[in-house]
Enzyme design. Structure first.
Site, PDB file in Angstrom:
ATOM      1  N   LYS A 167      21.669  -9.072   0.858  1.00  0.00           N
ATOM      2  CA  LYS A 167      20.194  -9.345  -0.017  1.00  0.00           C
ATOM      3  C   LYS A 167      19.550  -7.811   0.019  1.00  0.00           C
ATOM      4  CE  LYS A 167      16.649 -11.375   1.682  1.00  0.00           C
ATOM      5  NZ  LYS A 167      15.213 -10.873   1.819  1.00  0.00           N
ATOM      6  N   ASN A 168      19.274  -7.526   1.107  1.00  0.00           N
ATOM      7  CA  ASN A 168      18.264  -6.528   1.301  1.00  0.00           C
ATOM      8  C   ASN A 168      18.770  -5.010   0.781  1.00  0.00           C
ATOM      9  OD1 ASN A 168      16.494  -8.364   2.105  1.00  0.00           O
ATOM     10  ND2 ASN A 168      16.414  -7.844   4.316  1.00  0.00           N
ATOM     11  N   ARG A 179       7.933  -9.335  -2.429  1.00  0.00           N
ATOM     12  CA  ARG A 179       7.372  -7.936  -1.923  1.00  0.00           C
ATOM     13  C   ARG A 179       8.433  -6.828  -2.121  1.00  0.00           C
ATOM     14  NH1 ARG A 179       4.356  -6.152   1.905  1.00  0.00           N
ATOM     15  NH2 ARG A 179       5.498  -4.353   2.342  1.00  0.00           N
ATOM     16  N   CYS A 204       2.362 -11.898   3.235  1.00  0.00           N
ATOM     17  CA  CYS A 204       3.270 -13.004   3.008  1.00  0.00           C
ATOM     18  C   CYS A 204       3.404 -13.642   4.313  1.00  0.00           C
ATOM     19  CB  CYS A 204       4.648 -12.396   2.689  1.00  0.00           C
ATOM     20  SG  CYS A 204       5.656 -11.790   4.062  1.00  0.00           S
ATOM     21  N   ARG A 251       1.619  -6.811   6.002  1.00  0.00           N
ATOM     22  CA  ARG A 251       2.895  -6.096   5.391  1.00  0.00           C
ATOM     23  C   ARG A 251       2.130  -5.110   4.445  1.00  0.00           C
ATOM     24  NH1 ARG A 251       8.207  -9.755   4.047  1.00  0.00           N
ATOM     25  NH2 ARG A 251       9.164  -7.607   4.351  1.00  0.00           N
ATOM     26  N   PRO A 252       1.432  -4.079   4.991  1.00  0.00           N
ATOM     27  CA  PRO A 252       0.811  -3.020   4.008  1.00  0.00           C
ATOM     28  C   PRO A 252       1.868  -2.116   3.725  1.00  0.00           C
ATOM     29  CG  PRO A 252       0.371  -2.621   6.454  1.00  0.00           C
ATOM     30  CD  PRO A 252       1.236  -3.681   6.460  1.00  0.00           C
ATOM     31  N   VAL A 253       1.235  -1.010   2.701  1.00  0.00           N
ATOM     32  CA  VAL A 253       2.344  -0.267   2.124  1.00  0.00           C
ATOM     33  C   VAL A 253       1.782   1.204   2.258  1.00  0.00           C
ATOM     34  CG1 VAL A 253       3.426  -1.817   0.477  1.00  0.00           C
ATOM     35  CG2 VAL A 253       1.162  -0.521  -0.278  1.00  0.00           C
ATOM     36  N   ASP A 254       1.021   1.311   3.538  1.00  0.00           N
ATOM     37  CA  ASP A 254       0.238   2.826   3.627  1.00  0.00           C
ATOM     38  C   ASP A 254       1.332   3.717   3.825  1.00  0.00           C
ATOM     39  OD1 ASP A 254       0.790   0.992   5.876  1.00  0.00           O
ATOM     40  OD2 ASP A 254      -0.166   2.772   7.018  1.00  0.00           O
ATOM     41  N   LEU A 255       2.387   3.700   4.693  1.00  0.00           N
ATOM     42  CA  LEU A 255       3.408   4.724   4.768  1.00  0.00           C
ATOM     43  C   LEU A 255       4.164   4.999   3.631  1.00  0.00           C
ATOM     44  CD1 LEU A 255       5.004   3.030   8.018  1.00  0.00           C
ATOM     45  CD2 LEU A 255       3.377   5.049   7.744  1.00  0.00           C
ATOM     46  N   VAL A 261       8.278  -6.625  15.335  1.00  0.00           N
ATOM     47  CA  VAL A 261       8.097  -5.923  14.220  1.00  0.00           C
ATOM     48  C   VAL A 261       7.150  -6.680  13.043  1.00  0.00           C
ATOM     49  CG1 VAL A 261       9.615  -5.374  12.055  1.00  0.00           C
ATOM     50  CG2 VAL A 261      10.576  -5.414  14.189  1.00  0.00           C
ATOM     51  N   ARG A 299      15.985 -18.016  -1.109  1.00  0.00           N
ATOM     52  CA  ARG A 299      15.626 -16.541  -1.247  1.00  0.00           C
ATOM     53  C   ARG A 299      16.815 -15.903  -0.974  1.00  0.00           C
ATOM     54  NH1 ARG A 299      10.731 -14.999   1.541  1.00  0.00           N
ATOM     55  NH2 ARG A 299      11.791 -13.081   0.877  1.00  0.00           N
TER      56      ARG A 299
HETATM   57  N1  EPU Z   1       4.631  -1.452   7.747  1.00  0.00           N
HETATM   58  C1  EPU Z   1       3.251  -0.779   7.762  1.00  0.00           C
HETATM   59  N2  EPU Z   1       3.132   0.104   6.767  1.00  0.00           N
HETATM   60  C2  EPU Z   1       4.018   0.266   5.763  1.00  0.00           C
HETATM   61  C3  EPU Z   1       5.368  -0.211   5.753  1.00  0.00           C
HETATM   62  C4  EPU Z   1       5.494  -1.167   7.061  1.00  0.00           C
HETATM   63  O1  EPU Z   1       2.429  -0.988   8.673  1.00  0.00           O
HETATM   64  O2  EPU Z   1       3.696   0.910   4.792  1.00  0.00           O
HETATM   65  C5  EPU Z   1       4.921  -2.411   8.822  1.00  0.00           C
HETATM   66  C6  EPU Z   1       5.030  -3.836   8.304  1.00  0.00           C
HETATM   67  O3  EPU Z   1       3.687  -4.526   8.185  1.00  0.00           O
HETATM   68  C7  EPU Z   1       5.917  -4.282   9.407  1.00  0.00           C
HETATM   69  C8  EPU Z   1       6.687  -3.127   9.923  1.00  0.00           C
HETATM   70  O4  EPU Z   1       6.047  -2.183   9.569  1.00  0.00           O
HETATM   71  O5  EPU Z   1       5.073  -4.832  10.447  1.00  0.00           O
HETATM   72  C9  EPU Z   1       8.301  -3.449   9.257  1.00  0.00           C
HETATM   73  O6  EPU Z   1       8.202  -3.378   8.056  1.00  0.00           O
HETATM   74  P1  EPU Z   1       9.384  -2.610   7.054  1.00  0.00           P
HETATM   75  O7  EPU Z   1       8.689  -1.830   6.104  1.00  0.00           O
HETATM   76  O8  EPU Z   1      10.297  -2.035   8.145  1.00  0.00           O
HETATM   77  O9  EPU Z   1       9.919  -3.948   6.403  1.00  0.00           O
HETATM   78  P2  EPU Z   1      10.280  -4.105   4.755  1.00  0.00           P
HETATM   79  O10 EPU Z   1      10.771  -3.141   4.180  1.00  0.00           O
HETATM   80  O11 EPU Z   1       8.898  -4.602   4.275  1.00  0.00           O
HETATM   81  C10 EPU Z   1      12.574  -5.014   5.201  1.00  0.00           C
HETATM   82  C11 EPU Z   1      13.189  -6.275   4.910  1.00  0.00           C
HETATM   83  C12 EPU Z   1      12.953  -7.404   5.844  1.00  0.00           C
HETATM   84  C13 EPU Z   1      13.081  -6.775   7.162  1.00  0.00           C
HETATM   85  C14 EPU Z   1      12.381  -5.736   7.273  1.00  0.00           C
HETATM   86  C15 EPU Z   1      12.595  -5.132   8.997  1.00  0.00           C
HETATM   87  C16 EPU Z   1      13.868  -5.958   2.522  1.00  0.00           C
HETATM   88  C17 EPU Z   1      13.511  -6.524   0.981  1.00  0.00           C
HETATM   89  N3  EPU Z   1      13.091  -6.747   3.648  1.00  0.00           N
HETATM   90  O12 EPU Z   1      11.290  -5.358   5.182  1.00  0.00           O
HETATM   91  O13 EPU Z   1      13.750  -8.453   5.383  1.00  0.00           O
HETATM   92  O14 EPU Z   1      12.672  -8.197   8.245  1.00  0.00           O
HETATM   93  O15 EPU Z   1      12.872  -4.675   6.655  1.00  0.00           O
HETATM   94  O16 EPU Z   1      14.012  -5.050   9.266  1.00  0.00           O
HETATM   95  O17 EPU Z   1      14.555  -5.115   2.788  1.00  0.00           O
HETATM   96  C18 EPU Z   1      14.282 -10.985   5.275  1.00  0.00           C
HETATM   97  O18 EPU Z   1      15.455 -10.445   4.735  1.00  0.00           O
HETATM   98  O19 EPU Z   1      13.962 -12.019   5.826  1.00  0.00           O
HETATM   99  C19 EPU Z   1      13.177  -9.800   5.617  1.00  0.00           C
HETATM  100  C20 EPU Z   1      11.710 -10.239   5.681  1.00  0.00           C
END
Ligand code: EPU
Length: 443
Positions: free
Chosen positions: A44-45, A114, A138, A143-147, A352, A422
């Protein structure tokens, strides 16, 4: 306009066709032994990121091994809203990205998925502009997007947030982002993917340090390379991308879903059943296999891409979720369901996401002995679980409850099946194929 409803080539598969499975439940009659083999679907991811990545190429992309999931149907809607033409034939998606009609992603779709924020990098680097609503939090965290944003700014983009919408633009420099050295404060999967995609068409070299090493990041990089991108180091913590002026069409097969695979291994362990799964990439499951061994199961390689679980008596262990190659947060809930029945005390630590323990209350309703202290769940193994009506609160929580239901005495009713749909491709049919007694019930 083509009539999607009557074109058999593009009518969605059954689980995509359901507009809302919120009211559906899964009835599970527990304690039936499982046996046999399960086919593992595409990841999926990987697909979600790669569908966004298709926007990088102004031609045709074919994706194979695409599972039938509600999240993928949502991502399809997001891309169609941008002007991408998409057809689905069984597990193949055909995407024609030659004419994008807008760089604005619609809020009502982005807020539901997301991962649709992933379109930001490709839109910006291809069109020079992107308008994408902030996806919001969610069920599992803020889950911010600052990075993502800081990385794009380092590559010369002007990014600001206005009325909840991320406005990203490239001014000057010939309409291209500029290669940059970017250190991520945290190895975020999504930020690594956004920046990797953005860098493929940038001017010069981008180095992402402390990058996420998840297999899905590597899959996205391989997809981009198959379109002509120059990328080294994906799958390690330093990824180097040398921008090229344009990318070309591609035919690409998605890797198997390591989380679906892990979930079925737990199904074997929790029901004391020997089952096999394929295709898998065994290395992607290393941390999950290590923990299942600690808990008492044998996992054997039955071929290069086939695993078999030989279950044993369940023993307690401690688990801490971490970025890859650490133990995946997406398997935390399922392993916790297993540990509720293990002899002794276990501690599960979620590092995480800040709110990914909502399955605990539901497992307790089934007789589990779990206390939460901060980020830790302290589990005292019990001799049995008893079936109960329970509510799924997120995707992996719903899988954990299904697993608990398979092992519980009596009947369990897992409500909120839209979460399960999902991310699991027809889980109930796959479970039935193993001999589980499960039935989807509509109100
Ligand atoms: N984070 C920040 N700032 C950012 C981005 C992330 O603080 O700009 C934090 C998040 O809030 C979180 C941590 O960093 O606490 C990890 O987030 P990450 O960005 O690594 O995760 P993601 O890209 O939002 C993907 C998967 C998730 C999976 C995570 C970790 C997709 C679509 N989703 O999410 O999958 O848990 O990586 O491996 O790729 C799932 O499939 O059930 C699922 C939630």
């Amino acid at each position: 306009m083509e009539n999607k409803a009557i074109n058999p080539l593009i009518s969605p598969k059954p689980s995509e066709a359901k507009p809302d499975t919120e009211l559906e439940s899964l009835r599970i009659w527990g304690k039936h032994p499982l046996s046999g083999h399960v086919h593992i679907s595409g990841a999926k991811n990987s697909v979600l990121a790669i569908m966004a990545g298709a926007l990088l190429c102004p031609q045709h992309c074919r994706l194979r091994n695409v599972p039938s999931l509600a999240d993928i149907a949502k991502m399809r809607q997001v891309l169609e809203a941008l002007g991408v033409k998409i057809e689905r034939h069984n597990d193949t998606l055909e995407l024609d990205t030659s004419h994008l009609s807008t760089s604005k992603a619609p809020y009502d779709l982005v807020s539901q998925l997301r991962a649709s924020f992933f379109v930001t990098g490709p839109l910006l680097t291809r069109l020079g502009t992107a308008r994408v609503p902030l996806p919001g939090g969610c069920a599992i965290g803020a889950r911010p997007v600052d990075l993502h944003v800081r990385g794009l700014q380092a590559m010369g983009a002007e990014v600001h947030i206005e009325h909840g919408i991320v406005h990203a633009d490239i001014r000057g420099s010939g309409g291209r982002l500029k290669g940059a050295k970017i250190y991520l404060d945290y190895p975020s999967v999504g930020a690594t993917e956004t920046l990797l995609m953005a860098a493929t068409l940038a001017d010069g070299e981008t180095i992402i340090e402390n990058a996420a090493q998840e297999p899905e990041v590597e899959d996205l990089a391989n997809f981009c390379r198959a379109m002509g991108a120059k990328i080294r180091g994906a799958g390690t913590n330093t990824i180097t991308i040398v921008g090229v002026p344009n990318l070309h069409s591609v035919d690409y097969g998605i890797i198997p879903d390591r989380i679906e695979a892990g979930t079925f291994l737990v199904a074997g362990a929790i029901t004391h059943s020997e089952i096999s799964i394929s295709p898998v990439i065994p290395e992607h499951l290393t941390p999950v296999i290590a923990k299942l061994k600690d808990i008492g199961s044998e996992i054997v390689l039955d071929g290069p891409n086939r695993l078999r679980i030989i279950p044993g008596e369940l023993r307690a262990t401690d688990i801490e979720t971490l970025p890859y190659p650490g133990f995946p947060t997406d398997m935390q809930a399922q392993l916790m369901a297993l540990l509720t029945l293990a002899e002794g005390n276990s501690v599960v630590t979620e590092t995480v996401f800040e709110n990914r323990m909502r399955h605990v209350a539901e497992l307790v309703r089934m007789g589990a002995d779990i206390r939460i202290k901060g980020q830790n769940a302290i589990i005292r193994g019990v001799s049995h679980l008893s079936g109960a009506p329970v509510l799924a609160t997120d995707l992996r929580a719903s899988a954990a409850l299904v697993l608990a239901g398979l092992a519980a005495e009596g009947e369990t009713l897992v409500q909120g099946l839209h979460h399960l749909d999902r991310g699991y491709d027809d889980l109930e049919t796959k479970l039935k194929g193993l001999g589980a007694k499960v039935q989807r019930v509509s109100p």
